[in-house]
Design a protein around this motif. Sequence first.
Motif, PDB file in Angstrom:
ATOM      1  N   UNK A   1      19.893  45.686  71.946  1.00 50.95           N
ATOM      2  CA  UNK A   1      21.223  45.104  72.077  1.00 50.95           C
ATOM      3  C   UNK A   1      22.064  45.394  70.830  1.00 50.95           C
TER       4      UNK A   1
ATOM      5  N   UNK B   1      23.348  49.027  71.145  1.00 49.74           N
ATOM      6  CA  UNK B   1      24.523  49.144  72.019  1.00 49.74           C
ATOM      7  C   UNK B   1      25.793  48.732  71.258  1.00 49.74           C
ATOM      8  N   UNK B   2      25.684  47.666  70.514  1.00 50.74           N
ATOM      9  CA  UNK B   2      26.861  47.182  69.799  1.00 50.74           C
ATOM     10  C   UNK B   2      27.217  48.064  68.602  1.00 50.74           C
TER      11      UNK B   2
ATOM     12  N   UNK C   1      29.208  50.807  70.121  1.00 54.43           N
ATOM     13  CA  UNK C   1      30.587  50.414  70.423  1.00 54.43           C
ATOM     14  C   UNK C   1      31.451  50.457  69.176  1.00 54.43           C
TER      15      UNK C   1
ATOM     16  N   UNK D   1      32.191  54.029  68.298  1.00 50.69           N
ATOM     17  CA  UNK D   1      33.220  54.594  69.187  1.00 50.69           C
ATOM     18  C   UNK D   1      34.606  54.112  68.788  1.00 50.69           C
TER      19      UNK D   1
ATOM     20  N   UNK E   1      39.906  48.803  68.451  1.00 55.52           N
ATOM     21  CA  UNK E   1      40.178  47.463  68.974  1.00 55.52           C
ATOM     22  C   UNK E   1      39.477  46.456  68.072  1.00 55.52           C
TER      23      UNK E   1
ATOM     24  N   UNK F   1      39.335  43.355  68.339  1.00 59.05           N
ATOM     25  CA  UNK F   1      38.653  42.348  69.146  1.00 59.05           C
ATOM     26  C   UNK F   1      37.263  42.840  69.565  1.00 59.05           C
ATOM     27  N   UNK F   2      37.191  44.093  69.977  1.00 60.82           N
ATOM     28  CA  UNK F   2      35.894  44.615  70.407  1.00 60.82           C
ATOM     29  C   UNK F   2      34.940  44.806  69.223  1.00 60.82           C
TER      30      UNK F   2
ATOM     31  N   UNK G   1      33.694  41.390  68.143  1.00 60.23           N
ATOM     32  CA  UNK G   1      32.712  40.848  69.092  1.00 60.23           C
ATOM     33  C   UNK G   1      31.362  41.548  68.927  1.00 60.23           C
TER      34      UNK G   1
ATOM     35  N   UNK H   1      29.757  40.406  65.685  1.00 60.65           N
ATOM     36  CA  UNK H   1      29.216  39.045  65.808  1.00 60.65           C
ATOM     37  C   UNK H   1      27.893  39.036  66.558  1.00 60.65           C
ATOM     38  N   UNK H   2      27.790  39.862  67.586  1.00 64.36           N
ATOM     39  CA  UNK H   2      26.527  39.939  68.328  1.00 64.36           C
ATOM     40  C   UNK H   2      25.415  40.451  67.412  1.00 64.36           C
TER      41      UNK H   2
ATOM     42  N   UNK I   1      24.532  37.797  64.818  1.00 65.35           N
ATOM     43  CA  UNK I   1      23.805  36.695  65.452  1.00 65.35           C
ATOM     44  C   UNK I   1      22.347  37.049  65.701  1.00 65.35           C
ATOM     45  N   UNK I   2      22.128  38.256  66.188  1.00 68.23           N
ATOM     46  CA  UNK I   2      20.755  38.703  66.461  1.00 68.23           C
ATOM     47  C   UNK I   2      19.998  38.872  65.139  1.00 68.23           C
TER      48      UNK I   2
END
Lengths: 154, 154
Positions: A40, A43-44, A47, A50, A57, A59-60, A63, A66-67, A70-71
Amino acid sequence: MQKSVSIAAMTLSLSIAGAAVAEQLSPEEQILTRQAGYSFISWNMGKIKANLEGEFSQQQVAAAANAIAGIASSGMGALYGPGTDKDIGDVKTRVKPALFTERQQVGELAGNFVQAANMMAEAASMAESAQDVKGAFMDLGESCKACHKEFRKD
Amino acid sequence: MQKSVSIAAMTLSLSIAGAAVAEQLSPEEQILTRQAGYSFISWNMGKIKANLEGEFSQQQVAAAANAIAGIASSGMGALYGPGTDKDIGDVKTRVKPALFTERQQVGELAGNFVQAANMMAEAASMAESAQDVKGAFMDLGESCKACHKEFRKD
């Protein structure tokens, strides 16, 4: 976001606090759960990459960061319990046995990773452009690689 | 932590922003990545449950809740792209086809989940005892179940 000064202490205490909980997961489940976390994260990371190479972005990126934070801060050390140092049937792991003996180095690398992830999330929360997160993202990537280089088989 | 008033808007915009990124993942990778996210959430839900039933560590509950909120808010809608509605070879999915057609209901359930995850993280950040997070944790669990009931095969 945690202040970086408290991260080493937090990492340590989470590892300890997580120990009792890890016992509820079988070694197979521990391996699969830590791999889920890294998948996970990957993947982030993709992102964010990219966004830095294309249209940005905030916002993206925030997010995704933060993921990852958090992990990273969730006490993943608890997922490296006894019996998780090698493949278990179909459950494969690329971890090197040294991860289970070089505790001090592992602790440092894990602490660096958690700190870099939290600094990336902090940078992303205020970023106005890709430039504002590039350094933190590079540091985060380096903290991943530092551990892979030492403790993950190719 | 995001204020709850902005979460519905955030969820929507993340879903849109995530669409371009999802195209870089194959349908198989999208299924595996969303399952990784849910697996990691499940581990952290289990940790919170263990804290509520046993000794309460605010630090561990807050860390687990932050991981869940980070994953929930990461734009997982992008992992439900075309071709991910059924098994692909060995990559199995329990998603029901209705998830890909009932967009409004899915959006509501997803928004409820993101909001409940962020409210749990907020409650955990200030909790002094298990009592302070029990309601938020129950709401979060209900938001998971609401989607499983409608859109996940047994």
